[in-house]
Each structure stands twice: as structure tokens, then as C-alpha cells.
Design an enzyme around this catalytic site. Structure first.
Site, PDB file in Angstrom:
ATOM      1  N   LYS A 154      11.761  10.334   0.209  1.00  7.51           N
ATOM      2  CA  LYS A 154      11.906   9.034  -0.449  1.00  7.51           C
ATOM      3  C   LYS A 154      13.377   8.688  -0.691  1.00  7.51           C
ATOM      4  O   LYS A 154      13.762   7.517  -0.659  1.00  7.51           O
ATOM      5  CB  LYS A 154      11.110   9.008  -1.758  1.00  7.51           C
ATOM      6  CG  LYS A 154       9.588   9.119  -1.561  1.00  7.51           C
ATOM      7  CD  LYS A 154       9.034   7.970  -0.747  1.00  7.51           C
ATOM      8  CE  LYS A 154       7.515   7.888  -0.761  1.00  7.51           C
ATOM      9  NZ  LYS A 154       6.988   6.807   0.078  1.00  7.51           N
ATOM     10  N   TYR A 171       8.768  15.429  -0.907  1.00  7.18           N
ATOM     11  CA  TYR A 171       8.504  13.994  -1.139  1.00  7.18           C
ATOM     12  C   TYR A 171       9.775  13.288  -1.626  1.00  7.18           C
ATOM     13  O   TYR A 171      10.137  12.216  -1.127  1.00  7.18           O
ATOM     14  CB  TYR A 171       7.383  13.893  -2.167  1.00  7.18           C
ATOM     15  CG  TYR A 171       6.906  12.498  -2.493  1.00  7.18           C
ATOM     16  CD1 TYR A 171       6.050  11.813  -1.637  1.00  7.18           C
ATOM     17  CD2 TYR A 171       7.262  11.882  -3.690  1.00  7.18           C
ATOM     18  CE1 TYR A 171       5.578  10.538  -1.966  1.00  7.18           C
ATOM     19  CE2 TYR A 171       6.792  10.618  -4.022  1.00  7.18           C
ATOM     20  CZ  TYR A 171       5.949   9.947  -3.155  1.00  7.18           C
ATOM     21  OH  TYR A 171       5.481   8.693  -3.484  1.00  7.18           O
TER      22      TYR A 171
HETATM   23  P1  NAI Z   1      -2.677   6.162  -1.067  1.00  7.51           P
HETATM   24  O1  NAI Z   1      -2.799   7.623  -0.865  1.00  7.51           O
HETATM   25  O2  NAI Z   1      -3.677   5.458  -1.915  1.00  7.51           O
HETATM   26  O3  NAI Z   1      -2.678   5.423   0.365  1.00  7.51           O
HETATM   27  C1  NAI Z   1      -1.850   5.884   1.404  1.00  7.51           C
HETATM   28  C2  NAI Z   1      -2.088   5.088   2.655  1.00  7.51           C
HETATM   29  O4  NAI Z   1      -1.297   5.649   3.704  1.00  7.51           O
HETATM   30  C3  NAI Z   1      -3.547   5.135   3.126  1.00  7.51           C
HETATM   31  O5  NAI Z   1      -3.859   3.879   3.702  1.00  7.51           O
HETATM   32  C4  NAI Z   1      -3.494   6.183   4.243  1.00  7.51           C
HETATM   33  O6  NAI Z   1      -4.503   5.994   5.211  1.00  7.51           O
HETATM   34  C5  NAI Z   1      -2.122   5.930   4.834  1.00  7.51           C
HETATM   35  N1  NAI Z   1      -1.613   7.077   5.559  1.00  7.51           N
HETATM   36  C6  NAI Z   1      -1.255   8.299   5.082  1.00  7.51           C
HETATM   37  N2  NAI Z   1      -0.870   9.110   6.093  1.00  7.51           N
HETATM   38  C7  NAI Z   1      -0.970   8.370   7.229  1.00  7.51           C
HETATM   39  C8  NAI Z   1      -0.730   8.650   8.602  1.00  7.51           C
HETATM   40  N3  NAI Z   1      -0.294   9.844   9.028  1.00  7.51           N
HETATM   41  N4  NAI Z   1      -0.944   7.669   9.526  1.00  7.51           N
HETATM   42  C9  NAI Z   1      -1.379   6.454   9.132  1.00  7.51           C
HETATM   43  N5  NAI Z   1      -1.629   6.131   7.842  1.00  7.51           N
HETATM   44  C10 NAI Z   1      -1.437   7.084   6.916  1.00  7.51           C
HETATM   45  O7  NAI Z   1      -1.194   5.914  -1.571  1.00  7.51           O
HETATM   46  P2  NAI Z   1      -0.565   4.780  -2.514  1.00  7.51           P
HETATM   47  O8  NAI Z   1      -0.571   5.281  -3.894  1.00  7.51           O
HETATM   48  O9  NAI Z   1      -1.154   3.464  -2.206  1.00  7.51           O
HETATM   49  O10 NAI Z   1       0.947   4.831  -2.026  1.00  7.51           O
HETATM   50  C11 NAI Z   1       1.482   3.965  -1.049  1.00  7.51           C
HETATM   51  C12 NAI Z   1       2.971   4.241  -0.931  1.00  7.51           C
HETATM   52  O11 NAI Z   1       3.599   4.068  -2.205  1.00  7.51           O
HETATM   53  C13 NAI Z   1       3.284   5.669  -0.489  1.00  7.51           C
HETATM   54  O12 NAI Z   1       4.401   5.668   0.358  1.00  7.51           O
HETATM   55  C14 NAI Z   1       3.626   6.359  -1.801  1.00  7.51           C
HETATM   56  O13 NAI Z   1       4.470   7.450  -1.590  1.00  7.51           O
HETATM   57  C15 NAI Z   1       4.316   5.240  -2.537  1.00  7.51           C
HETATM   58  N6  NAI Z   1       4.338   5.399  -3.983  1.00  7.51           N
HETATM   59  C16 NAI Z   1       3.174   5.487  -4.708  1.00  7.51           C
HETATM   60  C17 NAI Z   1       3.232   5.647  -6.079  1.00  7.51           C
HETATM   61  C18 NAI Z   1       2.019   5.737  -6.924  1.00  7.51           C
HETATM   62  O14 NAI Z   1       2.165   5.951  -8.146  1.00  7.51           O
HETATM   63  N7  NAI Z   1       0.824   5.563  -6.395  1.00  7.51           N
HETATM   64  C19 NAI Z   1       4.515   5.749  -6.787  1.00  7.51           C
HETATM   65  C20 NAI Z   1       5.664   5.642  -5.937  1.00  7.51           C
HETATM   66  C21 NAI Z   1       5.562   5.476  -4.588  1.00  7.51           C
END
Ligand code: NAI
Length: 249
Positions: A160, A156
């Protein structure tokens, strides 16, 4: 899909929940037509209905972003249907955590394909339409793990961090065409991705922050709204760390 050609067209990946959903709602509120991307159609249809009920515009694009060829085609389809792409938010991401010495090739490849290669594929596919319009706002959602590294997240953090290099390079390659490319590195945000972490971990992290609370998806959406706005045309190649002051601790 809408035939309204006056609104800016914004693609948001991972829009079905969490940070991506908040970004989609915010960009729609700000007057963009938002193309909602995630794997399954159901939650995207619900979100589209929610956006339209509030007077906004959206369309649904269900696809797997880790399938590079299929994803590129889907983005090209957006450009064909709308005649433009103005904003691209590469938000979708996954984790497959584990110590590096025990990490499988499969978990490495899946995380790199989903979190890093997909962004490259989307940018390459969307850039042509942006260049035609001589306007573009690209945002890659990175992470504080990509800025500082994080034990248990070799795949990851590598993905990133890779996004940060991609961001700067695209900023240099496309800046002359009116296209900006920036990264946002969220800290600890309350979503499904972080829901299962033990309470002690969340408390420990909160103590490290200058702002003594975990982040919300709306905190990140606000940053994306600015970076993708028409007025942010002089901001490019940057990483905006939105972490409540955690990394500086
Ligand atoms: P989440 O797990 O709640 O949502 C992830 C989204 O990506 C979902 O809509 C899912 O359907 C979609 N997704 C995943 N794999 C996919 C694929 N192969 N094809 C199409 N869609 C796909 O994640 P969250 O927490 O909303 O994170 C969003 C972004 O922010 C991610 O890139 C994550 O790495 C990043 N992030 C999140 C943090 C956190 O604390 N939640 C911190 C730092 C970065």
C-alpha cells in the site's frame, strides 16, 4: 459489450463486493460505462444486471489480477472493444496478515503481486488508450496501513505504501497527457475484509476517530467519484486519506 462510444469507460477492479462494488455503482450512476473486474463471473453478472436495471451501463471482465500477463491482455481487450479507457480504479486487494518475523515468502509475494504489481500492470496497459484520448483518471486504493504502517501487515503495508510512490511517479510521467493519478487511503471500512475483526478492536478504532463511526464503502466511492470526475483535472499525485479523522488522532 456495449458499443456506446460516448460514455466514459471506467475499469474498476475488485468490483464483486465491498468498496469496489460501491465504486462501480457510483460511477455507473454518474454516467460511466463501468467494466467490472474480479475473479468470478457470477457476482459481476448480478452487479451488471443491477446497474442496467437502474439505467446504467456495465460489462463483465472476469480475470485474476495477480496473473500479470493475463490481466494486461484483458485491459488491452477493453481498449480494443471500446476504443477508449478513461478511468482506471485499482481497488482489488487482499490481506495475508502475520508478524514479519513469521511471514512466509509466499504470503509476501501474493500480497505484493495482487495489491501492487497488478496496479502497475493495469496502468501500463491502460495508459496507451488514455494517452490517445488525452484524458485519464487513475486512482489507486491504498490504505492508512500504507501511510502509517501497521503491526502484522508488513506485506500489505509495503504494497500500500508502494502504491503511493507509484501514484506520484505516474502523476509526473503522464500529467502532460491530461492524465491524473491519485491515491485514496481508506481507514476502517465495514466490508468482508474487516468483518471478522473482534468487536473490541472495532470499538477501539472508532474511539480514535473524529467521526465516531466506521466508514462505509459509499464513503470511499464518493471520494473516487470526485477524483475521477472531469472537473478534477488539476488534482494529481495526491493521497486522499478517507478515514474519519483516525490517523490524525
Ligand atoms: P473485499 O475483500 O471485500 O473485496 C476485495 C475485492 O477484490 C473482491 O471483489 C475480490 O474478488 C477482488 N480480488 C481480490 N483478489 C483478486 C484477484 N487476484 N483478482 C481479481 N480480483 C481480486 O475488500 P474491500 O474491503 O472492499 O477492499 C477493497 C480495497 O480497499 C482493497 O484494496 C483493500 O486493501 C482496500 N482497503 C480496505 C479497507 C477496509 O477497511 N475494508 C481499508 C483500507 C483499504
Amino acid at each position: 459489450m456495449s458499443t456506446d462510444t460516448t460514455r466514459r469507460i471506467a475499469i474498476v477492479t475488485g468490483a464483486s463486493r465491498g468498496i469496489g462494488k460501491a465504486i462501480a455503482l457510483r460511477l455507473a450512476k454518474d454516467g460511466r460505462h463501468v467494466v467490472l473486474v474480479a475473479r468470478s463471473e457470477g457476482p459481476l453478472n448480478d452487479l451488471k444486471a443491477q446497474i442496467e436495471a437502474a439505467g446504467g451501463a456495465a460489462s463483465v471482465l472476469a480475470c485474476d489480477i495477480s496473473d500479470a500477463a493475463g490481466f494486461a491482455k484483458a485491459i488491452e481487450g477493453v481498449a480494443e472493444k471500446h476504443g477508449r479507457i478513461d478511468v482506471l480504479v485499482n481497488n482489488a486487494g487482499i490481506t495475508k496478515d502475520g508478524l514479519a518475523l513469521r511471514m512466509s515468502d509466499e504470503d509476501w509475494d501474493l500480497v505484493l503481486d495482487t495489491n501492487l504489481k497488478s496496479a502497475f500492470v493495469a496502468i501500463r496497459a491502460a495508459a496507451r488508450a488514455m494517452m490517445k484520448g488525452r484524458f485519464g483518471r487513475i486512482v489507486n486504493i491504498s490504505s492508512t496501513s500504507g501511510v502509517a504502517g501497521n503491526a502484522g501487515q508488513a506485506n500489505y503495508a509495503a504494497a500500500k505504501s508502494g502504491l503511493l510512490g507509484l501514484t506520484k511517479t505516474i502523476a509526473k510521467e503522464l500529467g502532460g497527457k491530461g492524465i491524473t493519478c491519485n491515491a485514496i487511503a481508506p481507514g476502517f471500512i465495514e466490508t468482508d475484509m474487516t468483518a471478522n475483526l473482534p468487536a473490541e478492536v472495532k470499538e477501539g478504532v472508532t474511539k480514535l476517530m473524529a467521526i465516531k463511526r466506521l466508514g462505509t464503502p459509499e464513503d470511499i466511492a464518493a471520494a473516487v467519484a470526485y477524483v475521477t470526475s472531469d472537473e478534477a483535472g488539476f488534482l494529481t499525485g495526491q493521497t486522499l486519506v478517507v478515514d474519519g479523522g483516525m490517523l490524525m488522532a
